[in-house]
Design a protein around this motif. Sequence first.
Motif, short mmCIF file in Angstrom:
data_model
loop_
_atom_site.label_atom_id
_atom_site.label_comp_id
_atom_site.label_asym_id
_atom_site.label_seq_id
_atom_site.Cartn_x
_atom_site.Cartn_y
_atom_site.Cartn_z
N TRP A 157 8.25 28.75 -18.03
CA TRP A 157 7.83 28.12 -17.47
C TRP A 157 8.33 26.58 -17.26
N LEU A 158 9.88 26.29 -17.06
CA LEU A 158 9.99 24.78 -17.36
C LEU A 158 9.61 23.51 -16.01
N ASP A 159 9.39 22.79 -16.24
CA ASP A 159 9.25 21.66 -16.00
C ASP A 159 11.07 20.93 -15.26
N GLU A 160 10.77 19.79 -14.60
CA GLU A 160 11.67 18.86 -14.40
C GLU A 160 12.80 18.52 -15.23
N GLN A 161 11.76 18.63 -16.30
CA GLN A 161 13.06 17.75 -17.66
C GLN A 161 13.61 18.85 -17.83
N GLY A 162 13.32 20.19 -17.75
CA GLY A 162 13.70 21.58 -18.28
C GLY A 162 12.52 22.25 -19.47
N ARG A 163 11.42 21.66 -20.10
CA ARG A 163 10.92 21.93 -20.86
C ARG A 163 9.91 22.97 -20.60
N ILE A 164 9.74 23.64 -21.99
CA ILE A 164 8.94 24.25 -22.26
C ILE A 164 7.62 23.93 -21.47
N ALA B 57 11.87 21.07 -27.58
CA ALA B 57 11.80 20.54 -29.14
C ALA B 57 12.36 18.66 -29.16
N GLY B 58 12.88 18.39 -28.55
CA GLY B 58 13.26 17.19 -28.36
C GLY B 58 11.80 15.71 -27.73
N ALA B 59 11.39 16.29 -27.39
CA ALA B 59 10.48 15.79 -26.82
C ALA B 59 9.45 15.43 -28.29
N GLY B 60 9.57 15.88 -28.96
CA GLY B 60 9.25 15.60 -30.47
C GLY B 60 8.08 16.30 -31.03
N THR B 61 6.77 16.03 -30.15
CA THR B 61 5.05 16.40 -30.29
C THR B 61 4.57 17.18 -28.98
N ALA B 62 3.57 17.84 -29.20
CA ALA B 62 2.73 18.67 -27.74
C ALA B 62 1.86 18.96 -28.05
N ARG B 63 0.90 18.83 -27.23
CA ARG B 63 -0.95 19.22 -27.43
C ARG B 63 -0.09 20.76 -26.42
N MET B 64 -1.31 21.34 -27.14
CA MET B 64 -0.68 22.65 -27.39
C MET B 64 -2.12 23.91 -26.75
N ASP C 127 4.24 19.32 -33.96
CA ASP C 127 5.71 19.27 -33.66
C ASP C 127 6.03 20.15 -33.29
N LEU C 128 7.61 19.85 -32.42
CA LEU C 128 7.94 21.05 -31.84
C LEU C 128 9.27 20.81 -31.86
N ALA C 129 9.41 20.07 -33.61
CA ALA C 129 11.22 20.07 -33.84
C ALA C 129 10.71 20.57 -35.28
N GLU C 130 9.43 19.86 -36.25
CA GLU C 130 8.98 20.42 -37.59
C GLU C 130 8.31 21.21 -37.92
N GLY C 131 7.62 22.01 -36.94
CA GLY C 131 6.60 23.17 -36.84
C GLY C 131 5.52 23.15 -37.23
N ASP C 132 5.22 21.61 -37.57
CA ASP C 132 4.02 21.48 -38.07
C ASP C 132 2.95 21.96 -37.02
N SER C 133 1.78 21.81 -37.21
CA SER C 133 0.41 21.67 -36.25
C SER C 133 -0.44 21.80 -36.60
N VAL C 134 -1.41 21.98 -36.01
CA VAL C 134 -3.04 21.22 -36.39
C VAL C 134 -3.65 22.14 -35.42
N MET C 135 -4.21 23.47 -35.26
CA MET C 135 -5.39 24.29 -33.87
C MET C 135 -6.29 24.80 -34.39
N THR C 136 -7.72 25.01 -33.56
CA THR C 136 -8.57 24.98 -33.92
C THR C 136 -8.45 26.61 -33.77
N VAL C 137 -9.10 27.64 -33.87
CA VAL C 137 -8.75 29.36 -33.47
C VAL C 137 -9.71 29.66 -33.29
N THR C 138 -10.19 30.11 -32.11
CA THR C 138 -11.69 31.31 -32.19
C THR C 138 -11.21 32.63 -31.73
N ALA C 139 -11.84 33.31 -32.45
CA ALA C 139 -11.96 34.74 -32.23
C ALA C 139 -12.64 35.44 -33.03
#
Length: 276
Positions: free
Chosen positions: A207-214, A53-60, A82-94
């Motif tokens: 799976w955690l990277d060298e900075q301890g992030r997921i 969450a401390g990283a702020g944001t990420a692609r997922m 937004d890993l801290a706030e929980g907001d997100s934008v996604m394209t979902v395919t099903a």
Amino acid sequence: MAAVAAAGVLAGTLLTGCGDGGDGAGTHDGGKDREQHKVQGAAAVRGAYDRTAGAGTARMTLKVTTAAEGRSVTVRGKGAIDLAEGDSVMTVTAEGQRIEQRVVDRALYQKLPGEGGGQQSGDKPWVKIDLKRAAAQGGTGGQGVGDPAQTVAYARGITEKDVTETGEEEVGGVRTTRYRVKVDVADLPRGETLREQVGPTLPMDVWLDEQGRIRRQQIDMTVKASESGGSASPRQVKVRTLTEYSDFGAEVEAEPPAAGEVTDVTDKVLKGRSAA
């Protein structure tokens, strides 16, 4: 589908030394080393949520495979969060359908597939589910696939005895350490309700990277539906959820659609869930 937790049984193997003669001291030291390693691994996994969450944001990316009664459906998602706030934008395919999805201030918006977004001519193109209301009225609907930020929170409810380091792997070209964990379901939101559906523990791999992030998280679950209609055995749904994070710090533009383009279906969803 109100499935947020897990099932299956992960086999945990505890290696214990049986000394023969003068090897007792070495075995004892090895046991202490293993215990120390598990404590360190548990600390790494428990702290992963805050570091991610401390990283702020990420692609997922997200892949959810659901299987029940001989049929399997896979849902894929790609976007930014937004890993801290929980907001997100996604394209979902099903099943051949593409859905635009946004989570803004704990509200889920989805743009319906089809020409113009609506299912019928003149329909409003967006539907809304209030995740805060869904969570407040019980069940686990507020923490499912619709709110991807919740997935990283599972790493918080673990104990040292249930963490096993399984080796190093590359995820998206990044070196990571993989841990197999059992989360105590009672420590999760609505844990008692969840326990009835999936059992006492949630098996998970992170799976955690060298900075301890997921960087990757996989959850395999078997969800037991409530018994109804005099069925001899409750229905079971197997769900595998695989989430990956990359490009920490990426821009996230999550804005709600215009009010005139949105139909709030929260009441309908909650009513349907209650009937089910």
